[in-house]
Design a protein around this motif. Structure first.
Motif, PDB file in Angstrom:
ATOM      1  N   VAL B  53      23.938  43.378  20.658  1.00  0.00           N
ATOM      2  CA  VAL B  53      23.047  42.929  19.651  1.00  0.00           C
ATOM      3  C   VAL B  53      23.372  41.501  20.170  1.00  0.00           C
ATOM      4  O   VAL B  53      24.864  40.683  19.929  1.00  0.00           O
ATOM      5  CB  VAL B  53      22.662  43.011  18.363  1.00  0.00           C
ATOM      6  N   GLN B  54      22.151  40.275  20.882  1.00  0.00           N
ATOM      7  CA  GLN B  54      23.083  39.192  21.693  1.00  0.00           C
ATOM      8  C   GLN B  54      21.781  37.904  20.005  1.00  0.00           C
ATOM      9  O   GLN B  54      21.069  38.538  20.298  1.00  0.00           O
ATOM     10  CB  GLN B  54      22.643  38.025  22.506  1.00  0.00           C
ATOM     11  N   HIS B 237      21.562  39.179  30.414  1.00  0.00           N
ATOM     12  CA  HIS B 237      21.734  38.136  31.271  1.00  0.00           C
ATOM     13  C   HIS B 237      22.089  36.520  31.385  1.00  0.00           C
ATOM     14  O   HIS B 237      23.147  36.370  32.461  1.00  0.00           O
ATOM     15  CB  HIS B 237      20.287  37.691  31.969  1.00  0.00           C
ATOM     16  N   ASN B 238      22.338  36.232  30.735  1.00  0.00           N
ATOM     17  CA  ASN B 238      23.157  34.917  30.141  1.00  0.00           C
ATOM     18  C   ASN B 238      23.540  34.620  28.284  1.00  0.00           C
ATOM     19  O   ASN B 238      23.492  35.409  28.107  1.00  0.00           O
ATOM     20  CB  ASN B 238      22.826  33.236  31.189  1.00  0.00           C
ATOM     21  N   ALA B 239      25.201  34.137  28.346  1.00  0.00           N
ATOM     22  CA  ALA B 239      25.372  33.726  27.060  1.00  0.00           C
ATOM     23  C   ALA B 239      25.857  32.138  27.019  1.00  0.00           C
ATOM     24  O   ALA B 239      26.044  31.827  28.243  1.00  0.00           O
ATOM     25  CB  ALA B 239      26.177  34.761  27.011  1.00  0.00           C
ATOM     26  N   VAL B 240      26.018  31.251  25.424  1.00  0.00           N
ATOM     27  CA  VAL B 240      26.964  30.597  25.810  1.00  0.00           C
ATOM     28  C   VAL B 240      27.463  30.670  24.557  1.00  0.00           C
ATOM     29  O   VAL B 240      26.733  30.967  23.598  1.00  0.00           O
ATOM     30  CB  VAL B 240      25.482  29.156  25.268  1.00  0.00           C
ATOM     31  N   ILE B 309      27.619  32.629  32.042  1.00  0.00           N
ATOM     32  CA  ILE B 309      28.438  32.607  30.879  1.00  0.00           C
ATOM     33  C   ILE B 309      28.720  30.741  30.679  1.00  0.00           C
ATOM     34  O   ILE B 309      29.725  30.662  31.502  1.00  0.00           O
ATOM     35  CB  ILE B 309      29.821  33.637  30.711  1.00  0.00           C
ATOM     36  N   ILE B 310      27.908  30.191  29.276  1.00  0.00           N
ATOM     37  CA  ILE B 310      28.797  29.112  29.398  1.00  0.00           C
ATOM     38  C   ILE B 310      29.091  29.312  27.982  1.00  0.00           C
ATOM     39  O   ILE B 310      29.065  29.984  27.224  1.00  0.00           O
ATOM     40  CB  ILE B 310      27.630  28.057  28.919  1.00  0.00           C
ATOM     41  N   VAL B 311      30.749  28.079  27.638  1.00  0.00           N
ATOM     42  CA  VAL B 311      31.757  27.790  27.106  1.00  0.00           C
ATOM     43  C   VAL B 311      31.716  27.069  26.581  1.00  0.00           C
ATOM     44  O   VAL B 311      32.000  25.652  27.959  1.00  0.00           O
ATOM     45  CB  VAL B 311      33.284  28.395  27.335  1.00  0.00           C
ATOM     46  N   LEU B 312      31.670  27.085  25.355  1.00  0.00           N
ATOM     47  CA  LEU B 312      31.938  24.924  24.873  1.00  0.00           C
ATOM     48  C   LEU B 312      31.910  24.799  23.700  1.00  0.00           C
ATOM     49  O   LEU B 312      32.980  26.037  23.370  1.00  0.00           O
ATOM     50  CB  LEU B 312      29.509  24.601  24.131  1.00  0.00           C
TER      51      LEU B 312
END
Lengths: 870, 812
Positions: B53-54, B237-240, B309-312
């Protein structure tokens, strides 16, 4: 643009010339003779790869020329690099400048074709000859071959071009489109494309005029030069351009109907912006017709034929020709209308059979054009994808050669031919058996009707895609030639016989559709020259031929016909023979590709001034045996005062016989030997052999030949069977031979064991015709190399008629072992061992020895002693 | 020495920009919740399905809230829920409802054959074990000669071969059907006996159980009816991710040829292309690291798929500056920057733009006249006007002719004569100059037949005559794919199998070559015969488009069939690949980089942008001039090279201009231009430009030193832009600077025309750098100049220093 030519640094002859005899001329740059000399010389800047071997020879000769010119004793064949100008108008006189070397005793210009009269022949110096020549009004247009004959030889073949139009020279600077050289129409421009040079010529033309610019560049045979031509309007818009054209190879033809009155410009350059001082061209500009295709492309000998010329921008037209009665090499028809005559011919086949011309539509079996064999089928693949079919009857087993002539005659067609049963499947097909052209031999599998269809390999087509397919019954024939001494070289392609001396050459014969021995002959030899040879054996395609000139034969030359006749009473076949000589004039990459060559069908023969030496073979009194060798003695007869070394070599080695490449009769001496050998399979028979010799006489090489001498190849007199042997370093052993006697010989023959490893020795033994066995005592040194030595054999020297017969026979191996490192104990045994073996009088073979040793070991074991070393 | 001191004064550009101001705002609100997968199928008693679950927040941050979400099944009798995994208990249909943060999502769940056990499959169950456990990797038994006497096919490209080696090779050694647990295969893998690879899995692992089941079943191979995997999906498909340590579980789903979908998360091999930013463990759990972007991949069967995947930094507050957007390019570039929370650099000044546009579009420097005209132009649209003007110049075409000549390897060799090279080059030049659509050009090229002189496009098949190499080159140039790996084994980091490779090569198996009457010419034709056989299966391969269908080639020229597909919208890679090549020319880096290495494990930095460029390029009928106009008028292209704190580390997202060394040919042309001299190249008239050299074999010392492409391969790496010592030395001491300054005698002429040193320094700056010197630069230079007795010498030294300045050598 013609840049300043930098030939001084690259062309040896000129700089050498300046250093020796040319000083007075060099002082005056305006001297016309000097100027033309330079013009003539510079084009000779040709790389060796371009000119094949000839360039190298030319360079070498040049050195000799200069050195000996001072001595003024010419005696060797001349050489010509260039003939300038490269062409002239027929009906006019022209002064040709021949440049080369050893030309000071020039006697004659030898023409291969009619229409030339020499009015004046003037030797300028050893490197240059001027000939004023009248070209007859009816001289054939296009390429003509010629040579120079001097009192001492014949030059290479070079070509010269005859045109129909007045000639003018290109004038630099003309490399700017905006400042072109103005020329009238209907002229031939002689020009040069220097490095990256672009030449522009402008002319005035009226609307509707057909204007053609055709270039002879590669065809001039000077150097590798791939020209490009375009006709542009005054706004620089290209009306037509041509790089390569199937009709003229790398040369080009640009032809157009002028759209409006005005000034037009012709651009000439190398297709990839190359060029150099040797890139001469002849640009024919005018209103003449320039068809690129012809139908039919051949006709029956002696008949009148009407041909249709195609591909001219003004449209097709027909013309009638009376054909010659005899096949001529490179025959072609020149299209001619009221507007002029084409500068180069459309190649045309001369044949014994008639023509059938396609009748469209003939794309299918049903619509195939009918024909009766033998015949030549003619037509055009006139649109992309077109297929032309011809239908004919054949009997079962009937065979025809089916040759397609398309690209060979200048057609763009890349032919594919297929023969099928009428309304049936394909039986035979060919694409490229003859370059892009097709060829196949077809035998009918059954009585019936067949269809030949022809198309383009890439399904292309167009109004100029003409073809000619000849059906001819296979016919026995032989083509003779002189094998090249070096690839693409003209060296020793002529026959130059010094008075009272001999010259020999190989003649090769390519037989087609027959076999058997050939008798070689010649007609039209100069007075006092005779030809001699034995028959060309049925299993060989080459034979040495001797030419001999009487001592009183006049100094003269001729173009002789070399002939061959089938010399076999059992065969009743008429074999026509022809002679073919090719001068490869332009050679370039990739690899060594021939871009332009000239074929002639006659051989140039000359009688020259006497040479100061002769050579003779001392005919051997013993045979050369198979697996044997012989030293052939060659002796020289020298004129007093002639001391130069003479290099001799076998002209021809019979099959299976080898000889040293060359041997030299040293300076001032009269004899040498040529080592020869025969392989085990050399044919047992008598051969005629000849030795040729060459010496520097005056300024260059002079070649002579020995008489034809007999060499007999015989089977070996004895055969040895040798047993294998082994020995330790520092020990001795025996090599045992069994002898098979084949031919009895007188007295004793010496036998020597050859091929022994280092520091292994064996005595020379003797045998008689009755000896059956032989054993060599072989001593192996402590330092002799260990290992298997495989190349041991016996050389037997038998003396008969006072001459040696040398034969190699047998063959075995000798194994040399390193002594085993043995423990101290066996030593006394080893010392004791030989004792019981001594009484053995019979010679033991290796195997028997081993067995004996084993027995002894076993015996020793039983006796409770330690085993021996093996 | 004075010369050198000038070098220090001149050209002090390339300073660095300002940091950006970042504000902090309140906790953003939950925007949406999603469940992956969006539907669940459970087949047989062995079925299982994990889900995640996102949650997505208003600021774009995502969180894996699987553990916190409330999951309920409508009919718990059918399915058992254990943590985040569903197991079948009875056949039927139901729904799974997930509630989080006030939002609710339902996904359908279908159970079939819940009581039926699925037979073990070698292909579907056993082979994945070897990949997951790393047995068939290149370093282990997947090596070409295997390891320690045992070989498996690399990443399992040859399952049948592996079955043979396990069961029949060294019969009785590797498996023991009587006592399966005694099989060496298991004992080695569990480390029970010495194993160079150590323990791969334990006895209680699923992998072990799978192998045991297979051995218990008698080590069967598969009947031909067994379904094959046809696709793989990695979810989400993507995550930040917000700060170091944040986690995201991934789910890998395989779809089979029978339509079933299976959860292969435990069997898939997980990889990350940037472990510093996002690590992924063997179970598919991603852990965030440093700020950045990563692409995590799952490999299963022959498939590799990935998610972004973007990591901030934790709690980063970011406000997107209001920047102008010219066209779709800006929208898409900015969208990515927003996602990455990167501030773009501002738009560059007119002088920089002028120089950049000249160098990029026509490969030359602006002349002083052009400089003045542009600077004095007050039109607000003057940049776009300049782009249009440059696009219409002949030099624009020449730059692209050179580029294509590199890709088509136009060079003379033993097989290709200089004349053929020239004709080939002219053929290309003619088409590019008349702006022929690229699809037409490529179709003409690949389908070409005829003589290499008469139809110069055929030289394409003469430059390279090896069937396999030709097909590799076509894939690399026109699709950007390097398929070479697949010649021997399935591509380890891409989808290409040996079957794909040889099926693609089959398009080139019927090229006929024959000589003609000119020894330099070759006729290329469709021979209509000749096949490619796969060395793995020994079967004749039918021509199949790479990543596409198997067309009917019966009776057709295979190359024509291929060309029609390749250079058309049917080929998903053609337009994007060409667009990417064009893009890379203007930005110094491709959206996929290198441009000829398109593969799943080398994803586009901005897939949306690449897709859009491809779409536009297709819509423009493959007229790349229009594409260039879009690119050069975009704000993204006009950004300054100075960076700020947020974009200093960015090299792939076009947040600032990259400083690029000028390509060898153009650099030589520029030096020649600014010194007012002429070059002479073999086969070209005096004054020709280096970009016009037709033959890749025709080079000079300067061009070779500065990395001109030799055109020996199609690789984009042929053009070398790395600085070397010999380059610097050549500029400092070589003939191309000092001698050209002398030969052009620009200074002498200017002095003769009574120009003041100040005017001359101004002109030199404009000529070389397309800008006027700063007051400081000018003052220092004029001071230095006063030390010279010979003014001309001094000015020439200034000129020399400018030519040696970094600012001159680089396009910034």
């Amino acid at each position: 643009m013609r840049y300043e030519r930098k030939c001084t640094s690259t062309s040896f002859p000129r700089s050498a010339w300046e250093r020796t005899v040319g000083r007075s001329a060099a002082r005056n740059e305006n001297d016309p003779a000097r100027q033309s000399y330079r013009d003539a010389e510079c084009p000779d800047v040709r790389s060796h790869t371009e000119r094949g071997n000839e360039g190298a020879v030319g360079c070498l000769c040049a050195v000799v020329v200069i050195l000996s010119f001072v001595a003024s004793m010419p005696a060797a064949s001349p050489s010509i690099g260039t003939i300038l100008p490269r062409g002239a108008q027929r009906g006019k006189d022209v002064t040709l400048v021949f440049s080369g070397g050893r030309l000071s005793d020039t006697k004659e210009v030898v023409f291969y074709s009619a229409g030339f009269t020499v009015k004046k022949l003037q030797v300028v110096n050893d490197g240059q000859v001027k000939a004023t020549i009248h070209i007859a009004d009816d001289c054939r247009l296009g390429e003509h071959a010629m040579r120079l004959r001097t009192a001492t030889g014949l030059s290479e073949l070079q070509t010269f071009f005859v045109g129909a139009l007045p000639e003018i020279d290109e004038k630099e600077p003309n490399n700017d489109f905006k400042a072109p050289q103005k020329i009238p129409l209907n002229v031939t421009v002689n020009g040069v494309v220097d490095s990256e040079d672009v030449d522009y010529f402008s002319f005035e033309a009226k609307k509707g005029q057909r204007i053609t610019a055709e270039i002879e560049g590669m065809r001039l045979g000077d150097t590798f030069f791939d020209p490009y031509v375009a006709i542009l309007d005054s706004k620089r818009f290209e009306l037509v351009a041509s790089d390569d054209a199937p009709l003229v190879g790398q040369d080009c033809i640009a032809s157009v109907v002028i759209p409006a009155d005005g000034t037009y410009v012709i651009q000439v350059r190398d297709s990839s912006y190359g060029g150099n001082g040797a890139c001469h061209y002849r640009l024919h500009v005018g209103t003449f017709p320039r068809p690129t295709a012809i139908v039919p492309a051949g006709g029956k000998l002696g008949e009148e034929v009407e041909v249709r010329f195609l591909g001219d921008p003004a449209g097709p037209f027909t013309q009638k020709f009376k054909l010659p009665t005899k096949v001529e090499p490179k025959f072609g028809l020149f299209a001619q209308t009221k507007d002029g005559i084409a500068p180069s011919p459309n190649p045309f086949r001369l044949s014994e059979y008639g023509n059938v011309i396609e009748a469209e539509p003939n794309d299918t079996h049903a619509t195939a054009t009918p024909a009766a064999l033998p015949v030549a089928l003619n037509g055009v693949i006139d649109k992309p994808g077109d297929v032309d079919c011809f239908r004919f009857k054949m009997k079962k087993g009937e065979t025809y050669d089916v040759h397609c002539y398309a690209r060979q005659l200048g057609s763009p067609l890349d032919s594919v031919i297929t023969i099928a049963a009428f309304n049936g499947g394909a039986i035979a097909a060919n694409d490229d058996s003859n370059g892009p052209d097709s060829y196949l031999r077809f035998t009918a599998p059954a009585d019936g009707e067949y269809v030949l269809s022809i198309t383009d390999h890439l399904h292309k087509g167009g109004p100029t895609y003409f073809y000619r397919v000849e059906f001819t019954p296979p016919r026995a024939q032989v083509t003779l030639s002189i094998p090249k001494v070096a690839l693409f070289s003209q060296e020793r392609q002529t026959i130059v016989v010094p008075r009272g001396n001999r010259y020999a050459t190989l003649i090769s014969g390519a037989r087609a559709d027959f076999g058997g021995p050939l008798k070689i002959g010649a007609t039209g030899l100069p007075k006092g020259v005779t030809i001699a040879s034995e028959d060309m054996a049925a299993n060989l395609d080459v034979v040495p031929v001797l030419f001999e000139a009487a001592a009183d034969a006049p100094i003269a030359g001729s173009l002789a016909d070399i002939t061959a006749r089938l010399d076999d009473p059992k065969q009743k076949v008429n074999v026509p023979s022809s002679f073919l000589q090719t001068a490869e004039l332009v050679i370039s990459g990739p690899g060594q590709s021939v871009y332009w060559k000239h074929d002639v069908d006659r051989e140039a023969v000359a009688v020259t001034e006497a040479a100061p030496f002769k050579i003779n073979i001392v005919e051997p009194k013993v045979p050369l045996v198979q697996n044997g060798s012989m030293n052939l003695r060659v002796v020289a007869e020298r004129k007093p005062g002639f001391k130069a070394p003479i290099t001799v070599q076998m002209l021809f080695n019979p099959p299976g016989v080898g000889s040293a490449t060359a041997a030299t009769i040293p300076e001032g001496q009269n004899e040498t030997v040529i080592p020869m050998n025969a392989a085990g399979n050399a044919e047992v028979r008598k051969w005629k052999i000849v030795v040729i010799g060459q010496a520097t006489v005056g300024n260059g090489p002079v070649w002579v030949a020995s008489q034809l001498a007999t060499l007999q190849i015989a089977p070996p007199y004895v055969n040895f069977a040798m047993e294998r042997a082994a020995a330790e370093q520092g020990k001795a052993t025996e090599i045992f031979c069994k002898i098979q006697q084949n031919t009895p010989f007188p007295g004793k023959a010496k036998v020597q064991l050859l091929g022994l490893p280092n520091k292994v020795t064996a005595p020379v033994l003797e045998i008689t015709k009755d000896t059956k066995e032989l054993a060599f005592k072989v001593t192996v040194d402590k330092t002799s190399p260990a290992g298997q030595h495989k190349n041991l054999f016996c050389q037997v020297v038998i003396t008969q008629n006072g001459e040696p017969i040398v034969e190699n026979t047998g063959g075995t191996e000798l194994r040399i072992d390193v002594p085993l490192k043995v423990a101290a104990a066996p030593k006394p045994q080893a010392a004791a061992k030989p004792e019981p073996a001594k009484p053995m009088q019979k010679r033991l073979s290796r195997l028997e020895q081993l067995r004996l040793e084993q027995q002894e070991r076993e015996k020793a074991m039983q006796e409770g002693k330690k085993p021996g070393p093996r | 020495m004075r010369r050198i001191s000038f070098l220090m004064h001149a050209a002090t550009i390339m300073a660095f920009g300002l940091g950006s101001v970042q504000a902090y705002a309140a906790e953003p609100a939950l925007a949406s919740v999603a469940v992956f997968p969006s539907a669940v199928q459970l087949h047989t008693s062995r079925g299982r399905q994990s889900f995640v679950v996102q949650a997505t927040y208003a600021d774009g941050i995502t969180r894996d809230v699987t553990a916190d979400a409330k999951c309920t099944l409508a009919d718990p009798k059918l399915v058992r829920l254990d943590k985040n995994v569903l197991y079948p208990t009875a056949d039927g249909k139901t729904t799974l409802t997930v509630a989080y943060g006030g939002q609710q999502i339902s996904i359908p769940v279908q159970v079939k054959d819940a009581k039926v056990d699925r037979p073990i499959s070698f292909h579907l169950d056993v082979m994945p074990v070897f990949m997951k456990a790393g047995c068939n990797s290149g370093a282990c038994h997947g090596a070409a000669r295997g390891k320690d006497g045992f070989r498996l096919s690399l990443f399992g490209f040859d399952a049948d071969g592996d079955h043979y080696r396990l069961t029949h090779e060294m019969s009785g050694r590797r498996i023991d059907l009587a006592i399966p647990a005694n099989s060496l295969l298991l004992q080695k893998a569990t480390g029970a006996v010495p194993h160079t690879g150590g323990q791969r899995f334990t006895k209680d692992s699923e992998l072990y159980q799978t192998l045991m089941r297979w051995l218990d079943a008698g080590a069967p191979t598969d009947p031909p009816t067994v379904a094959k995997p046809v696709s793989l999906e990695l979810l989400p498909h993507n995550a930040v991710l917000d700060g170091k340590g944040s986690k995201q579980q991934m789910v890998a789903l395989a779809t089979y040829s029978d339509g079933t979908v299976r959860d292969v998360t435990p069997l898939a091999l997980f990889l990350s292309n940037n472990e510093t930013s996002a690590k992924i463990d063997a179970d598919g759990a991603v852990t965030a690291g440093d700020r950045g972007e990563a692409f995590v991949m799952a490999r299963f069967a022959t498939f590799t798929v990935g998610s972004q995947i973007i990591v901030l930094p934790k709690g980063l507050k970011f406000e997107w500056p209001k920047v102008a957007e010219t066209n779709y390019i800006d929208k898409l570039v900015d969208a990515k920057l927003k996602k990455l929370r990167i501030d773009p650099s501002p738009i560059c000044n007119d002088e920089t733009f002028l120089r950049r546009a000249y160098l990029d579009i026509i490969g030359l420097m602006p002349t002083p006249e052009e400089y003045t005209r542009f600077m004095n132009n007050s039109s607000p649209k003057k940049r776009a006007e300049l782009v249009d003007e440059l696009l219409s110049r002949k030099e624009f075409a020449e730059v692209w002719v050179m580029k294509w000549a590199e890709l088509l390897q136009i060079r003379s060799s033993q097989q290709v004569s200089y004349k053929a090279t020239l004709l080939y080059y002219n053929w290309l030049q003619e088409r590019i100059e008349r702006n022929e659509p690229m699809d037409q050009l490529v179709q003409e090229l690949l389908g070409s037949n005829g003589g290499t002189f008469k139809n110069p496009a055929t030289n394409y098949y003469q430059v390279e005559t090896d069937t396999l190499k030709v097909s590799e080159d076509v894939a690399q140039v026109f699709m950007g794919m390097r398929i070479q790996c697949a010649q021997c084994h399935n591509h380890p980091f891409d989808r290409w199998t040996t079957d794909d490779y040889y099926s693609f090569a089959a398009f080139f198996s019927q090229i006929g070559r024959k000589g003609t009457d000119d020894p330099r010419e070759t006729i290329i034709f469709n021979s209509g015969g000749g096949e490619v056989t796969s060395p793995v299966t020994h079967q004749v391969m039918k021509p199949k488009f790479l990543g596409g269908s198997t067309p009917n080639v019966q009776g057709k020229d295979r190359r024509e069939v291929l060309a029609k597909w390749l250079a058309s919208p049917k080929n998903p890679y053609f337009a994007t690949n060409l667009a990417n090549i064009v893009w890379a020319h203007f930005f110094g880096v491709g959206i996929i980089d290198p441009v000829d290495d398109v593969r799943i494990s080398n994803p586009a930095s901005n897939p949306e942008l690449l897709r859009e460029l491809g779409k536009r390029f297709t819509a423009y009928h493959y007229n790349f001039k229009k594409l260039v106009r879009d690119i050069c008028t975009s704000q993204a292209y006009q950004r300054a090279s100075e960076t700020n704190a947020s974009n200093a580390g960015d090299g792939r997202n076009f947040s600032h201009a990259l400083i690029r060394r000028i390509k060898a040919e153009m650099f030589l042309d520029c030096i020649t231009e600014v010194t007012d001299t002429k070059n002479k190249f073999a086969g070209l008239p005096l004054g020709a430009r280096a970009v016009e050299i037709a033959d890749g074999n025709n080079s000079n010392y300067f061009l070779t030193t500065f990395g001109r492409a030799t055109r020996e391969t199609v690789c984009s790496c042929e053009v070398k832009l790395e600085p070397t010592l010999s380059q610097s030395l050549h500029l400092l001491n070589g003939e191309d600077t000092t001698q050209k300054i002398q030969a052009g005698n620009l200074i002498g002429r200017r002095l003769q025309a009574k120009h003041t040193p100040e005017q001359i320094v101004d002109e030199l700056y404009i000529r070389c750098l397309a800008r006027k010197p700063t007051a400081q630069e000018k003052q220092k230079l004029l001071t230095g100049l006063s030390a010279y007795k010979d003014r001309q010498k001094g000015l020439e030294d200034i000129f020399w220093a400018l030519l040696n300045s970094r600012e001159f050598m680089f396009n910034h």
